[in-house]
Design an enzyme around this catalytic site. Structure first.
Site, mmCIF file in Angstrom:
data_model
loop_
_atom_site.group_PDB
_atom_site.id
_atom_site.type_symbol
_atom_site.label_atom_id
_atom_site.label_comp_id
_atom_site.label_asym_id
_atom_site.label_seq_id
_atom_site.Cartn_x
_atom_site.Cartn_y
_atom_site.Cartn_z
ATOM 1 C CG HIS A 199 -2.203 -0.327 1.081
ATOM 2 N ND1 HIS A 199 -3.300 -0.598 0.664
ATOM 3 C CD2 HIS A 199 -2.042 -2.101 1.291
ATOM 4 C CE1 HIS A 199 -4.423 -1.414 0.276
ATOM 5 N NE2 HIS A 199 -3.619 -2.661 1.080
ATOM 6 C CE LYS B 33 -6.111 14.066 0.036
ATOM 7 N NZ LYS B 33 -6.266 12.728 -0.906
ATOM 8 N NE ARG B 34 -4.824 9.733 9.890
ATOM 9 C CZ ARG B 34 -4.256 9.061 10.732
ATOM 10 N NH1 ARG B 34 -5.507 7.985 11.028
ATOM 11 N NH2 ARG B 34 -3.501 8.751 11.549
ATOM 12 C CE LYS C 91 -3.091 10.541 2.639
ATOM 13 N NZ LYS C 91 -3.661 10.233 1.837
ATOM 14 C CB THR D 146 -10.109 4.860 -2.060
ATOM 15 O OG1 THR D 146 -9.702 5.404 -0.919
ATOM 16 C CG2 THR D 146 -9.504 3.938 -2.158
ATOM 17 C CE LYS E 277 -13.699 7.132 0.089
ATOM 18 N NZ LYS E 277 -13.340 7.152 1.069
HETATM 19 C C1 LIG Z 1 -11.340 7.367 1.525
HETATM 20 C C2 LIG Z 1 -11.530 7.571 2.937
HETATM 21 C C3 LIG Z 1 -10.628 8.331 3.323
HETATM 22 C C4 LIG Z 1 -9.465 7.939 2.153
HETATM 23 O O1 LIG Z 1 -8.738 9.449 1.236
HETATM 24 P P1 LIG Z 1 -7.875 9.184 0.557
HETATM 25 O O2 LIG Z 1 -8.242 11.112 0.206
HETATM 26 O O3 LIG Z 1 -7.573 8.124 -0.396
HETATM 27 O O4 LIG Z 1 -6.663 9.115 1.611
HETATM 28 C C5 LIG Z 1 -9.363 8.612 4.543
HETATM 29 N N1 LIG Z 1 -10.834 9.050 5.335
HETATM 30 C C6 LIG Z 1 -11.822 8.391 5.215
HETATM 31 C C7 LIG Z 1 -12.678 8.494 6.362
HETATM 32 C C8 LIG Z 1 -12.430 7.884 3.781
HETATM 33 O O5 LIG Z 1 -13.970 7.800 4.012
#
Ligand SMILES: *Cc1c(COP(=O)(O)O)cnc(C)c1O
Length: 818
Positions: free
Chosen positions: A364, A553-554, A559, A661, A665
């Site tokens: 990952h 995101k985190r 990032k 991911t 979304k």
């Molecule tokens: C989808 C999701 C992530 C992943 O987000 P990235 O932008 O791909 O890092 C992290 N936390 C939550 C709560 C999510 O729904």
């Protein structure tokens, strides 16, 4: 309620209503006037009972078909809420809503009080949750194995702009209403002790006993995972750590009451709390205990199940496959060897054949700080027998390497499972023990072969493959975006929910003005929902007509939330100097948790909040620019955020984000992406077309070439906009009474060695942001962009991802449950 064993619960409105009252009154001892929490629990029990009917049928079908099974081993399952999703999958939303309405109750209000099952950090854990949803929908016999943490991901508060962590006691009632405890399948996991060798004097067979170990019980709690409108209900089995009763007695006899209770706590601590690190290792002994606990309990469980229906292990490998979600469960390689050799008495070679035909590993991350290693001394103390086995695996493996590359000692050192300081390299263990190694997006899988795992790739090119991530359209479209769902149902038919390629048919409506207006109406309503969440959580009122520009995101340096923050400062500087011709109003939304020990990430949160305070409080700025940091980013928050977003920020340093991911979304919900060529952004852009994606920044190879002689000052010297931004930051404009607070962030972006090359991408980012703003001002043009993003997002369904895993790695047969 007299029923024979063949009967099933009824799903009509009256039965649901009566069951709800019965559970509320007779199971929970409450009434309709009681707190909404009880009504939520009662409703979940009503639904769980229906799932149990399908669950039993699924077991019966699997029992009869005896199909090959898949097991998804993961330290994290970031599930979020489940009620709305399960009602959707069971097709019960309307009946339940009406049944409750007759009782004067509101389904939405009840759904809103379910707590998130936050048993994960971010993308990796959320991926696991999407995977098991898709497997159930595809009727694949796949079971998830994880840990039942008492405390999930911490709750994030923002106080004076700083992140404050609060424990997430999601099991406050003592249990998770969806789970079923299965104490009869309790397993025993051992730690510590020592190994003793025995040779049978008659046969001469050498065996090893693992003796004097501390034993911890693993008690399984099963969570039902229903497929979408099929009868399948798969299982997510979560292990809870419990101390041995006998252990306690021994200590009592020795007269050490206090030590006995303390030791009990130590055993039960194993599943007390999720480690809150995303993309970095913790290196803590308790974390290693968690990993082995998951792996050992799960493998014992699988073998025990196997032996219920099979004699011996000749056909085990043809009938079972394990997918390892990152290196966290890679001790499975050693543990399956141990079980087969020590407990099932298989010879080494036979056991190794089974292991290497059943284990598959998913990588990952390319970040070196995330690559797990465990100190040899810790391994020998905590897991003496598995460590012995790892040494033997390594000895045999290096002998093979030496045969292939005679005399190449350096290569042996690079490939060795055990490093120069005696540490165990978990990724090496996983690769050596697996028949498949995959990355999670096309670019990421290529970078693994060219870089990080190149030596392994030269040895075993056939093991390496790509499986681009996805997300489940049930949760992330149908449930999260009811307006869009209704429109898609109307124009595509309901089948889009399980065949996301059908979204491409939306392109046929691009010229339909009524459709386009409906599309905009849906987005506006979703933006109003998001605006309400923003006001509730931050107190800031925003206009739903503005461009909603979102990065959630985190928080991580790679990032580059910092790059986004620099852009916000740039917009603010433009307003302050009156450079506002053709201005497009913008709401910049941030959200995300920082690992509690990640100093820089926490500073970034503070900077964003300080910028927000200055910008939002300046009457000269007004509605042109608003900045908010939504606290406690979570799955349930994302369900409101993604549908209400116009512009999706995916701005990681190229070559650092494995897939992402969140980007998927947003795309599905009609947001347009501004992003670098990183992770799955590459494929998103490929699908949507380059003219429908706001691309900026250096490419992965360019970043790699730049870093060794990167001089951020060159970029500042050449760019007056960047100079203005740096001046505002360095003058302390955003930390007037907090002197020097952001010095480390400033030094970071100006450092020669800044591995994230933030300032190098500033110019192209700002330029492309302006293009995005002007594109948004063209209402019709933006509508087309938005529709095309949804229409071309079909690839990113986890249904496709799971079919790819199944075709190339697992080779399971779907089982019809009837
Ligand atoms: C989808 C999701 C992530 C992943 O987000 P990235 O932008 O791909 O890092 C992290 N936390 C939550 C709560 C999510 O729904």
């Amino acid at each position: 309620m007299k029923q024979n064993f063949e009967s099933r619960l009824q799903n009509d409105k009256d039965s649901l209503e009566q069951d709800f009252i019965n559970y509320l009154r007779y199971h929970l001892g409450r009434e309709l006037t009681s707190d909404v929490d009880y009504k939520m629990r009662a409703l979940i029990l009503v639904i769980r009972a229906r799932l149990v009917d399908n669950w039993r049928q699924t077991w019966a079908s699997y029992h009869k078909a005896q199909p090959k099974r898949g097991y998804y081993l993961s330290m994290e399952f970031l599930i979020g809420r489940t009620l709305g999703n399960n009602l959707l999958n069971l097709g019960l939303e309307e009946d339940v809503a009406e049944a409750l309405q007759e009782l004067g109750q509101d389904l939405e209000a009840i759904e809103a009080v379910e707590s998130d099952a936050g048993l994960g950090n971010g993308g990796l854990g959320r991926l696991a949750a999407c995977f098991i949803d898709s497997c159930a929908t595809l009727q694949l016999p796949v079971m998830g194995y994880g840990l039942r943490y008492e405390y999930g991901m911490f709750r994030q508060l923002i106080q004076n702009g700083f992140q404050v962590e609060e424990p997430d006691h999601w099991l406050a009632f003592g249990s998770y209403p969806w789970e079923l405890k299965r104490a009869e399948y309790t397993r025993t996991v051992r730690f510590g002790g020592y190994c003793r060798d025995y040779v049978n004097p008659e046969t001469g067979v050498h065996i090893v006993h693992w003796e004097d170990a501390e034993e911890v019980l693993a008690v399984p709690f099963d969570v039902p995972i229903p497929g979408y409108k099929n009868q399948t209900v798969n299982t997510l089995r979560l292990w809870h750590a419990k101390a041995q009763e006998s252990f306690k007695l021994n200590a009592f006899n020795a007269g050490s009451y206090f030590e006995a209770v303390a030791a009990k706590n130590e055993a039960e601590n194993i599943t007390m709390v999720l480690y809150p690190n995303d993309s970095s290792e913790s290196g803590k002994e308790l974390r290693l205990r968690q990993q082995y606990f998951l792996v050992s309990a799960s493998l014992q469980d699988v073998l025990a199940n196997w032996e219920r229906f099979n004699e011996g292990y000749e056909t085990f490998a043809e009938n079972n496959v394990f997918q390892l979600n990152d290196t966290h469960p890679s001790l499975a390689v050693a543990e399956l060897m141990r079980l087969l050799i020590d407990e099932k008495r298989l010879p080494w070679d036979e056991a190794w054949k089974i292991v290497t035909a059943t284990m598959a590993y998913t990588n990952h991350t390319l970040l070196p700080e995330a690559l797990e290693t465990w100190p040899g001394a810790l391994m020998w103390r905590l897991l003496p027998r598995p460590m012995q086995i790892i040494e033997e695996i390594n000895r045999r493996f290096l002998a093979k390497v030496a045969m292939k590359w005679p005399g190449d000692v350096e290569r042996q050192q690079r490939l060795s499972i055990i490093g120069g300081h005696g540490e165990v390299r978990m990724a090496h263990l996983a690769i050596v023990g697996s028949f498949s190694v995959n990355g999670v997006a096309a670019l990421h899988s290529e970078l693994l072969k060219d870089g990080l795992f190149n030596d392994f790739y030269q040895l075993w090119p056939e093991k390496f493959n790509n499986k681009t991530n996805g997300v489940t359209p049930r949760r992330w479209m149908a449930a999260a975006n009811p307006g869009l769902r209704a429109l898609l149902d109307e124009v595509l038919g309901e089948q889009w929910v399980t065949d996301l390629s059908r979204l491409s048919q939306l392109e046929g409506y691009l010229d339909d003005p009524v459709f386009r207006q409906t599309w905009r109406d849906i987005k506006l309503e979703n933006k109003q929902r998001l605006a309400a969440l923003i006001e509730r959580e931050t107190g800031v009122r925003v206009s739903s007509n503005a461009l909603f520009d979102v990065q959630v995101k985190r928080i991580h340096e790679y990032k580059r939330q910092l790059l986004n923050a620099l852009h916000v400062i740039h917009l603010y500087a433009r307003i302050k100097r009156g450079d506002t011709a053709n201005w497009v109003d913008r709401v910049v939304v941030f959200g995300g948790k920082a690992a509690p020990g990640y100093h820089m990430a926490k500073k970034i949160i503070k900077l964003i909040n300080n910028i927000a305070r200055v910008v939002n409080g300046d009457p000269e700025v007004g509605n042109r620019l608003k900045v908010v940091f939504i606290p406690n980013y979570s799955v349930s928050a994302m369900e409101v955020i993604a549908p209400g977003t116009d512009l999706s920020e995916q701005v990681s340093t190229a070559g650092k984000e494995a897939s992402g991911t969140g980007n998927m979304k947003f795309m599905m919900n009609g947001a347009v992406t501004i992003g670098t060529l990183d992770g799955a952004n590459v494929e998103i852009r490929e699908e949507v077309g380059e003219e429908n994606f706001f691309l900026f920044g250096l490419h992965a190879d360019e970043v790699q070439q730049l870093v060794p002689h990167y001089n951020p000052q060159d970029y500042i010297d050449r760019d007056s906009d960047l100079q203005a931004v740096m001046h505002l930051l360095e003058s302390g404009h955003f930390n007037q009474h907090e002197y020097g607070l952001f010095d480390d962030l400033i030094a970071g972006v100006k450092a020669y060695a800044d591995p994230w090359v933030t300032l190098a991408d500033f110019r192209s980012y700002v330029d492309v942001q302006e293009q995005a703003a002007q594109a948004f001002a063209d209402v019709e043009g933006w509508t087309t962009l938005s529709i095309l993003n949804t229409a071309r997002s079909g690839k990113f369904s986890t249904d496709r991802t799971m079919q790819d895993y199944n075709n190339d790695i697992w080779q399971l047969q779907a089982v019809e449950v009837s």
